[in-house]
Design an enzyme around this catalytic site. Structure first.
Site, mmCIF file in Angstrom:
data_model
loop_
_atom_site.group_PDB
_atom_site.id
_atom_site.type_symbol
_atom_site.label_atom_id
_atom_site.label_comp_id
_atom_site.label_asym_id
_atom_site.label_seq_id
_atom_site.Cartn_x
_atom_site.Cartn_y
_atom_site.Cartn_z
ATOM 1 N N HIS A 112 -9.601 1.545 5.347
ATOM 2 C CA HIS A 112 -7.996 1.582 6.130
ATOM 3 C C HIS A 112 -8.433 2.929 7.244
ATOM 4 C CE1 HIS A 112 -4.111 2.807 6.606
ATOM 5 N NE2 HIS A 112 -3.847 1.815 6.206
ATOM 6 N N GLU A 153 -6.736 5.039 8.096
ATOM 7 C CA GLU A 153 -6.393 6.659 7.719
ATOM 8 C C GLU A 153 -7.462 7.441 6.981
ATOM 9 O OE1 GLU A 153 -2.698 5.612 5.582
ATOM 10 O OE2 GLU A 153 -1.920 5.327 7.191
ATOM 11 N N GLU A 187 -5.194 -4.752 11.127
ATOM 12 C CA GLU A 187 -3.933 -3.614 11.277
ATOM 13 C C GLU A 187 -4.477 -2.620 12.270
ATOM 14 O OE1 GLU A 187 -2.130 -2.281 7.335
ATOM 15 O OE2 GLU A 187 -4.067 -1.294 7.313
ATOM 16 N N LYS A 196 0.159 4.101 -0.196
ATOM 17 C CA LYS A 196 -0.453 5.509 0.350
ATOM 18 C C LYS A 196 -0.034 6.693 -0.599
ATOM 19 C CE LYS A 196 0.083 3.595 4.764
ATOM 20 N NZ LYS A 196 0.066 3.550 6.189
ATOM 21 N N GLY A 251 2.692 2.361 11.157
ATOM 22 C CA GLY A 251 3.647 3.440 11.036
ATOM 23 C C GLY A 251 4.486 4.055 12.347
ATOM 24 N N SER A 265 3.582 -1.649 10.622
ATOM 25 C CA SER A 265 4.865 -1.530 10.750
ATOM 26 C C SER A 265 5.669 -2.744 10.368
ATOM 27 C CB SER A 265 5.241 -1.135 12.056
ATOM 28 O OG SER A 265 4.889 0.222 12.482
ATOM 29 N N ASN A 310 0.861 -1.224 0.125
ATOM 30 C CA ASN A 310 0.117 -0.056 0.023
ATOM 31 C C ASN A 310 1.016 1.345 0.013
ATOM 32 O OD1 ASN A 310 -1.888 2.076 0.527
ATOM 33 N ND2 ASN A 310 -1.937 1.320 2.578
#
Ligand code: PGA
Length: 250
Positions: free
Chosen positions: A93, A95, A163, A10, A169, A209, A8
Site C-alpha cells: 500500500h 501509505e 490504486e 486503515k 483519499g 476515493s 481497508n
C-alpha cells in the site's frame, strides 16, 4: 469472475466498541444471496473481535512481516494471521511505502511469505502523478519488483489493486477509459511475468476515493474485478451501498 470488494479500514476506528458496532452494522446489512467475495481488513488488535461478528465476509489484514517467527519486536507474521482466521493480506500500500519506507524489495519479501503461508496477497500498485512521470512504466516496475521470483504456482492467490496515489483519499478518481487501459496494461505485464493463464485469472481491482456514487462506474469497466475501498468502508451505510452496487452489476 466473482467481484471482490475489500474494505481497508486503515487506522480506524480507534476503539473496540466502535469497531464492533461498525462490523455488526455492515454484517447485518450484507445481502445473503450474492455472487461476491467480501473482505474486511481492520487494524491488527481488532482482527479477532471483527472475526467474531462477521458471518458473510472474510477477514483481511493490512500488513504482515516477511518472517514466520523470531526476534522481530512489533512484527506480525502471516502464520499468526492465518491462525486467527485471516485469509487476505494487503501489501505494497502506498501509505506504507511512504510513511513506513517500505521498498519494492521489502514488499517482494512480504508477498513471498504471505503466498507461501497459503494466504492471498492483495498487492497494491499505482503511480504518483500521471502528468509528471511515465506512469505505466512506474506501475510496471512496481509489479515486476513486487512479483520477482514468485513461483507461477502461486498466481491464484494474487490480487492486484490498482490504486493511483493521487486518487487515494482525495476525491479524485480515474476515468473509465484510463482505468480500462490500465487494466489491460497490468494484464500485459502479468503475462510477461507469469504467462497467459495467470494474466487472465489474476483479479485486478480499483482503489482510490471509491464511494457509493461512483462504485458502479468502476465495476462496469471491462477487466476490473472489484474494489479496494478505504474511507467509505468505515461508514456502514456507504459501504453497504457499494456492496449492493457490485451485486447489481453481477
Ligand atoms: P480511499 O483509500 O478509498 O479512502 O481513497 C483507498 C485505499 O487507500 O485503499
Amino acid at each position: 469472475m466473482k467481484k471482490i470488494i475489500i474494505g481497508n479500514w486503515k487506522m480506524n476506528p480507534t476503539s473496540l466498541s466502535q469497531v464492533v458496532k461498525l462490523a455488526r452494522e455492515i454484517d447485518k446489512n450484507i445481502p445473503t444471496k450474492r455472487k461476491l467475495e467480501l473482505v474486511i481488513a481492520p487494524p491488527f488488535p481488532f482482527l479477532i473481535p471483527v472475526r467474531e461478528v462477521l458471518t458473510k465476509s472474510k477477514l483481511g489484514a493490512q500488513n504482515s512481516f516477511w518472517k514466520e517467527k523470531g526476534a522481530y519486536t512489533g512484527e506480525v507474521s502471516p502464520a499468526m494471521l492465518k491462525s486467527v482466521g485471516v485469509k487476505y493480506v494487503i501489501l505494497g500500500h502506498s501509505e506504507r511505502r511512504e510513511h513506513l519506507y517500505e521498498s519494492d524489495e521489502i514488499i517482494n519479501k512480504k508477498i513471498k511469505t504471505v503466498l507461501a503461508s497459503g494466504l492471498k496477497a492483495i498487492f497494491c500498485v499505482g503511480e504518483r502523478d500521471r502528468a509528471k512521470e511515465d506512469f505505466q512504466l512506474f506501475v510496471k516496475n512496481e509489479l515486476s519488483s513486487g512479483l520477482k521470483n514468485i513461483p507461477v504456482k502461486f498466481f491464484r492467490r494474487i490480487i492486484i489493486a490498482y490504486e493511483p496515489i493521487w486518487s487515494i483519499g482525495t476525491g479524485k478518481t480515474v476515468g473509465p477509459q484510463d482505468l480500462y487501459e490500465m487494466s489491460i496494461y497490468i494484464r500485459r505485464v502479468l503475462l510477461d511475468i507469469f504467462g497467459k493463464e495467470a494474466a487472465h485469472s489474476i483479479p485486478v481491482l480499483y482503489g482510490g476515493s471509491v464511494d457509493s456514487r461512483n462504485s458502479r462506474s468502476f465495476l462496469e469497466v471491462d477487466g476490473i474485478n472489484g474494489l479496494l475501498v478505504g474511507g467509505a468502508s468505515t461508514n456502514a451505510q456507504e459501504f453497504i451501498k457499494i456492496i449492493k452496487s457490485a451485486i447489481i452489476k453481477n
